[in-house]
Design a protein around this motif. Structure first.
Motif, mmCIF file in Angstrom:
data_model
loop_
_atom_site.group_PDB
_atom_site.id
_atom_site.type_symbol
_atom_site.label_atom_id
_atom_site.label_comp_id
_atom_site.label_asym_id
_atom_site.label_seq_id
_atom_site.Cartn_x
_atom_site.Cartn_y
_atom_site.Cartn_z
ATOM 1 N N CYS A 17 -8.273 6.404 -5.091
ATOM 2 C CA CYS A 17 -7.442 6.664 -3.919
ATOM 3 C C CYS A 17 -8.319 7.066 -2.731
ATOM 4 C CB CYS A 17 -6.456 7.780 -4.265
ATOM 5 S SG CYS A 17 -5.527 8.420 -2.883
ATOM 6 N N MET A 50 0.840 -1.180 0.000
ATOM 7 C CA MET A 50 0.000 0.000 0.000
ATOM 8 C C MET A 50 0.886 1.244 0.000
ATOM 9 S SD MET A 50 -3.397 0.874 2.237
ATOM 10 C CE MET A 50 -2.658 1.145 3.846
ATOM 11 N N ASP A 76 -2.512 4.828 -2.901
ATOM 12 C CA ASP A 76 -3.689 4.148 -2.357
ATOM 13 C C ASP A 76 -4.458 5.008 -1.366
ATOM 14 O OD1 ASP A 76 -3.353 1.435 -3.580
ATOM 15 O OD2 ASP A 76 -1.458 1.523 -2.486
ATOM 16 N N CYS A 105 -9.260 -3.174 1.068
ATOM 17 C CA CYS A 105 -8.814 -3.455 -0.303
ATOM 18 C C CYS A 105 -8.641 -4.954 -0.523
ATOM 19 C CB CYS A 105 -7.513 -2.714 -0.593
ATOM 20 S SG CYS A 105 -7.711 -0.919 -0.686
#
Length: 369
Positions: free
Chosen positions: A75, A1, A48, A119
């Motif tokens: 994002c 990440m 991210d 995620c």
């Protein structure tokens, strides 16, 4: 990440950022002092999550957040807000999550860690991009979150809770309305918030405040807010009864929010038959992603994401996802995965749950499966 911090060291202490960097050696951490540097980096690099300070030297935080939405819609956008101050409507519409200042290492670690979990749970870049492009995301339920924090104090009184709710007159009116509805009324009209607290109890009050905030959010013209709220309240009541006390609140909240994705634009209503070539994200995963951005616990997010197909859950036993699956199906005349119930050794409970659903639905004048 890959996480980007935007702001000076007075707001973003280096030692706090170092703790985040040390959390996972696969994470990449960058820091820049201003919005222009952030925009340039985001334009050329996959990011991210971006954490934006409450004050920037070259532009307003809202302006930067808007640019981030345009450049990298997938994002996650986190805004820092001075403690005790209400953020602007523009900030709440652009930021996925708000964190209070002064910035605590524990809160920041929880926020960034939960984004990675989200995620991994919903590995769908197109979903993240679509949600990120929404011009005005529904705001997190701020009053509900403040109430949850206040209730951690063992000495809080009914009057204290009533005063907290009274701080938002619109939600206070909706709480009183729901308190006197068929779902919670015993025939005597309640006209003050302290009486509502006494009638409902703290656990149910939390659900009512959450429902009042969430179902007052704008939605598409084809969404019946009243019907959606009624179905969600019934499912919440049923899910709470299906789980042990230790997880009953998780089940109640997850069922209450199971259809929150219907409040997002550009999603597919999974209660309706699928249309050919419809590539819109389904409302269940879209809703789960929104709750993740709001920072709700992962068992709730997973239950919302997978309640229509509980076999996809990472938890193999009947827990929050299973309870929400059954409760939502009973509240909306949906299909119950009886093979799943058999695998989780809960098939013999189904008829009892059906009976409970019919009794609860009849008491409030709605249909149940």
């Amino acid at each position: 990440m890959h996480i980007l911090f935007v702001g000076d060291s007075a707001i973003l202490p280096p030692d706090v950022i170092e703790l985040v960097a040390a959390m996972d050696d696969t994470w990449r951490i960058d820091t820049v002092p201003d919005g222009g540097s952030a925009t340039a980096l985001v334009a050329e690099t996959d990011i991210d999550a971006v954490v934006v300070a409450s004050v920037l030297p070259d532009m307003s935080p809202a302006t930067l957040l808007e640019q981030l939405r345009t450049l990298r819609s997938g994002c996650s956008r986190i805004a820092l807000v001075a403690g005790g101050q209400l953020p602007s409507l523009r900030i709440t519409g652009l930021a996925h999550r708000l964190l209070p200042l002064p910035l605590s290492a524990e809160i920041l670690l929880e926020a960034t860690g939960s984004l990675e979990d989200l995620c991994e749970l919903l590995d769908n870049p197109e979903l993240r991009s679509r949600i990120g492009r929404v011009e005005q995301l529904p705001s997190p339920p701020h009053l509900y979150l403040r109430l949850m924090h206040a209730l951690e104090d063992d000495d809080i009184s009914a009057q204290d809770v009533a005063q907290l709710i009274a701080g938002d007159p619109g939600i206070a009116a909706k709480v009183l309305h729901l308190c006197n509805s068929a779902f919670f009324s015993n025939g005597r009209t309640i006209t003050d918030l302290r009486g509502a607290v006494a009638r409902l109890g703290m656990a149910t009050l939390r659900d009512v405040v959450l429902a009042s905030e969430v179902f007052s959010l704008p939605a598409g013209s084809d969404i019946d807010h009243a019907q959606l709220q009624q179905r969600s309240l019934l499912a919440s009541r049923l899910a709470r009864r299906m789980l042990p006390e230790s997880s009953a609140e998780l089940g109640a909240i997850a069922a209450l929010l199971a259809d929150v994705g219907l409040l997002l634009p550009g999603v597919r209503n999974e209660h309706e038959p699928a249309r050919p070539h419809d590539d819109r994200p389904g409302h269940t995963e879209a809703g789960a992603y929104l709750l993740g951005l709001w920072g709700l616990p992962m068992p709730i997010i997973e239950a919302v994401a997978f309640h229509r197909d509980p076999s996809r859950s990472s938890v193999r036993s009947f827990w929050v996802t299973g309870a929400v699956h059954v409760a939502m199906a009973l509240a909306s005349d949906g299909k119950i995965d009886e093979a799943y119930l058999a695998r989780t050794n809960m098939a013999d409970r189904l008829e009892g749950w059906r009976a409970q659903a019919r009794v609860a639905a009849e008491a409030v004048g709605v249909a149940a499966a």
